[in-house]
Motif scaffolding. Sequence first.
Motif, PDB file in Angstrom:
ATOM      1  N   TYR A   1       0.835  -1.211   0.000  1.00 20.14           N
ATOM      2  CA  TYR A   1       0.000   0.000   0.000  1.00 20.14           C
ATOM      3  C   TYR A   1       0.868   1.259   0.000  1.00 20.14           C
ATOM      4  O   TYR A   1       0.650   2.181  -0.795  1.00 20.14           O
ATOM      5  CB  TYR A   1      -0.922  -0.013   1.214  1.00 20.14           C
ATOM      6  N   MET A   2       1.853   1.297   0.883  1.00 23.37           N
ATOM      7  CA  MET A   2       2.713   2.475   0.998  1.00 23.37           C
ATOM      8  C   MET A   2       3.519   2.716  -0.279  1.00 23.37           C
ATOM      9  O   MET A   2       3.754   3.860  -0.678  1.00 23.37           O
ATOM     10  CB  MET A   2       3.658   2.317   2.198  1.00 23.37           C
ATOM     11  N   SER A   3       3.939   1.641  -0.926  1.00 25.56           N
ATOM     12  CA  SER A   3       4.753   1.787  -2.135  1.00 25.56           C
ATOM     13  C   SER A   3       3.941   2.266  -3.330  1.00 25.56           C
ATOM     14  O   SER A   3       4.485   2.830  -4.275  1.00 25.56           O
ATOM     15  CB  SER A   3       5.438   0.462  -2.476  1.00 25.56           C
ATOM     16  N   ARG A   4       2.618   2.046  -3.281  1.00 27.51           N
ATOM     17  CA  ARG A   4       1.772   2.374  -4.427  1.00 27.51           C
ATOM     18  C   ARG A   4       0.898   3.614  -4.232  1.00 27.51           C
ATOM     19  O   ARG A   4       0.304   4.102  -5.190  1.00 27.51           O
ATOM     20  CB  ARG A   4       0.867   1.170  -4.746  1.00 27.51           C
ATOM     21  N   LYS A   5       0.817   4.138  -3.030  1.00 25.52           N
ATOM     22  CA  LYS A   5      -0.161   5.187  -2.746  1.00 25.52           C
ATOM     23  C   LYS A   5       0.074   6.462  -3.550  1.00 25.52           C
ATOM     24  O   LYS A   5      -0.883   7.163  -3.895  1.00 25.52           O
ATOM     25  CB  LYS A   5      -0.187   5.510  -1.244  1.00 25.52           C
ATOM     26  N   ALA A   6       1.329   6.742  -3.914  1.00 23.59           N
ATOM     27  CA  ALA A   6       1.615   7.946  -4.693  1.00 23.59           C
ATOM     28  C   ALA A   6       0.947   7.909  -6.068  1.00 23.59           C
ATOM     29  O   ALA A   6       0.616   8.958  -6.637  1.00 23.59           O
ATOM     30  CB  ALA A   6       3.122   8.130  -4.848  1.00 23.59           C
ATOM     31  N   LYS A   7       0.729   6.698  -6.610  1.00 24.16           N
ATOM     32  CA  LYS A   7       0.105   6.572  -7.928  1.00 24.16           C
ATOM     33  C   LYS A   7      -1.354   7.014  -7.907  1.00 24.16           C
ATOM     34  O   LYS A   7      -1.947   7.281  -8.955  1.00 24.16           O
ATOM     35  CB  LYS A   7       0.191   5.116  -8.413  1.00 24.16           C
ATOM     36  N   PHE A   8      -1.933   7.097  -6.714  1.00 24.78           N
ATOM     37  CA  PHE A   8      -3.344   7.435  -6.593  1.00 24.78           C
ATOM     38  C   PHE A   8      -3.571   8.918  -6.315  1.00 24.78           C
ATOM     39  O   PHE A   8      -4.704   9.334  -6.099  1.00 24.78           O
ATOM     40  CB  PHE A   8      -3.988   6.576  -5.494  1.00 24.78           C
ATOM     41  N   GLU A   9      -2.495   9.686  -6.331  1.00 31.60           N
ATOM     42  CA  GLU A   9      -2.604  11.117  -6.151  1.00 31.60           C
ATOM     43  C   GLU A   9      -2.747  11.804  -7.511  1.00 31.60           C
ATOM     44  O   GLU A   9      -2.166  11.379  -8.495  1.00 31.60           O
ATOM     45  CB  GLU A   9      -1.371  11.649  -5.419  1.00 31.60           C
ATOM     46  N   ASN A  10      -3.549  12.833  -7.562  1.00 27.97           N
ATOM     47  CA  ASN A  10      -3.745  13.611  -8.799  1.00 27.97           C
ATOM     48  C   ASN A  10      -4.245  12.751  -9.964  1.00 27.97           C
ATOM     49  O   ASN A  10      -3.749  12.855 -11.089  1.00 27.97           O
ATOM     50  CB  ASN A  10      -2.438  14.313  -9.188  1.00 27.97           C
ATOM     51  N   LEU A  11      -5.227  11.918  -9.677  1.00 25.10           N
ATOM     52  CA  LEU A  11      -5.803  11.080 -10.730  1.00 25.10           C
ATOM     53  C   LEU A  11      -6.572  11.943 -11.729  1.00 25.10           C
ATOM     54  O   LEU A  11      -7.226  12.919 -11.361  1.00 25.10           O
ATOM     55  CB  LEU A  11      -6.744  10.036 -10.123  1.00 25.10           C
ATOM     56  N   THR A  12      -6.489  11.573 -12.997  1.00 18.06           N
ATOM     57  CA  THR A  12      -7.189  12.322 -14.042  1.00 18.06           C
ATOM     58  C   THR A  12      -8.434  11.594 -14.546  1.00 18.06           C
ATOM     59  O   THR A  12      -9.205  12.154 -15.309  1.00 18.06           O
ATOM     60  CB  THR A  12      -6.251  12.567 -15.235  1.00 18.06           C
ATOM     61  N   ALA A  13      -8.620  10.353 -14.115  1.00 20.14           N
ATOM     62  CA  ALA A  13      -9.784   9.582 -14.561  1.00 20.14           C
ATOM     63  C   ALA A  13     -11.072  10.221 -14.059  1.00 20.14           C
ATOM     64  O   ALA A  13     -11.094  10.871 -13.010  1.00 20.14           O
ATOM     65  CB  ALA A  13      -9.674   8.145 -14.057  1.00 20.14           C
ATOM     66  N   GLN A  14     -12.152  10.026 -14.807  1.00 20.23           N
ATOM     67  CA  GLN A  14     -13.466  10.555 -14.454  1.00 20.23           C
ATOM     68  C   GLN A  14     -14.404   9.400 -14.120  1.00 20.23           C
ATOM     69  O   GLN A  14     -15.098   8.885 -14.992  1.00 20.23           O
ATOM     70  CB  GLN A  14     -14.029  11.386 -15.604  1.00 20.23           C
ATOM     71  N   PRO A  15     -14.453   8.974 -12.849  1.00 17.80           N
ATOM     72  CA  PRO A  15     -15.317   7.845 -12.499  1.00 17.80           C
ATOM     73  C   PRO A  15     -16.788   8.216 -12.571  1.00 17.80           C
ATOM     74  O   PRO A  15     -17.169   9.377 -12.355  1.00 17.80           O
ATOM     75  CB  PRO A  15     -14.901   7.522 -11.058  1.00 17.80           C
ATOM     76  N   VAL A  16     -17.624   7.232 -12.885  1.00 21.49           N
ATOM     77  CA  VAL A  16     -19.071   7.435 -12.866  1.00 21.49           C
ATOM     78  C   VAL A  16     -19.548   7.558 -11.426  1.00 21.49           C
ATOM     79  O   VAL A  16     -20.453   8.338 -11.122  1.00 21.49           O
ATOM     80  CB  VAL A  16     -19.784   6.259 -13.575  1.00 21.49           C
ATOM     81  N   VAL A  17     -18.921   6.787 -10.534  1.00 20.46           N
ATOM     82  CA  VAL A  17     -19.296   6.814  -9.121  1.00 20.46           C
ATOM     83  C   VAL A  17     -18.031   6.830  -8.259  1.00 20.46           C
ATOM     84  O   VAL A  17     -17.088   6.082  -8.535  1.00 20.46           O
ATOM     85  CB  VAL A  17     -20.131   5.580  -8.713  1.00 20.46           C
ATOM     86  N   ILE A  18     -18.030   7.666  -7.237  1.00 27.94           N
ATOM     87  CA  ILE A  18     -17.005   7.589  -6.195  1.00 27.94           C
ATOM     88  C   ILE A  18     -17.644   6.870  -5.011  1.00 27.94           C
ATOM     89  O   ILE A  18     -18.650   7.319  -4.469  1.00 27.94           O
ATOM     90  CB  ILE A  18     -16.488   8.974  -5.785  1.00 27.94           C
ATOM     91  N   VAL A  19     -17.067   5.724  -4.665  1.00 25.92           N
ATOM     92  CA  VAL A  19     -17.661   4.856  -3.639  1.00 25.92           C
ATOM     93  C   VAL A  19     -17.004   5.114  -2.293  1.00 25.92           C
ATOM     94  O   VAL A  19     -15.776   5.045  -2.167  1.00 25.92           O
ATOM     95  CB  VAL A  19     -17.491   3.371  -4.017  1.00 25.92           C
TER      96      VAL A  19
END
Length: 202
Positions: A159-177
């Motif tokens: 989790y710690m090694s990958r969490k930076a990839k989830f910052e500043n996402l450009t994808a447009q989800p239909v739903v945020i859960v």
Amino acid sequence: MNKNLQDIPDNKISEFAIQFSNHLNCSQKPEKPFVLYFIGMIGSGKSTTAKFLSRHYNLIRISTDEIRDFLEQNGFSRERSFDIAEIVAENFLQQGFGVCFDACFVDQYFQDHVVELSNKFKMQPILLQMQTPESIILKRLQSDNSDRAYKGDIAIQDYMSRKAKFENLTAQPVVIVDGSGNFDIEMKRVIDIIDKKLKMID
């Protein structure tokens, strides 16, 4: 988890995809098939949500975690799970089934592949993004009693090694859960949004 195993060769990919498909539940086709996929960190509630929505909409759930386990059980490394998932999905989409990718599509490359695959079979791709506080994720990972390969300290390191990839996402989800609240209430809200999205394309 054996790190000394070799990657599955190209000439075995399709055969393996068929073997994996035979383990999936495909008894009933949905009235309106579509493609569901996710962005979500390990421990965010992605698989729990995927299982629930797959049952609700009669979608074929394709889990890259399960593919990785199946690869290792058959003497291969856990790599190339997305390649196999894509083949499995295409086979079911061709038969008129909808699919749910129980996997994380944080990389734009894989998101584009899902959209292309959905368009090929004229099905609506619906992206869900899990939003779960880090404190809850870490607590879940630390107390995980499942039999999956990544859990406890190993899962937290991942989790710690990958969490930076989830910052500043450009994808447009239909739903945020919301992966932290009342699950039943949240699923009712998510289903309502998905239903409205599907009605828009009738």
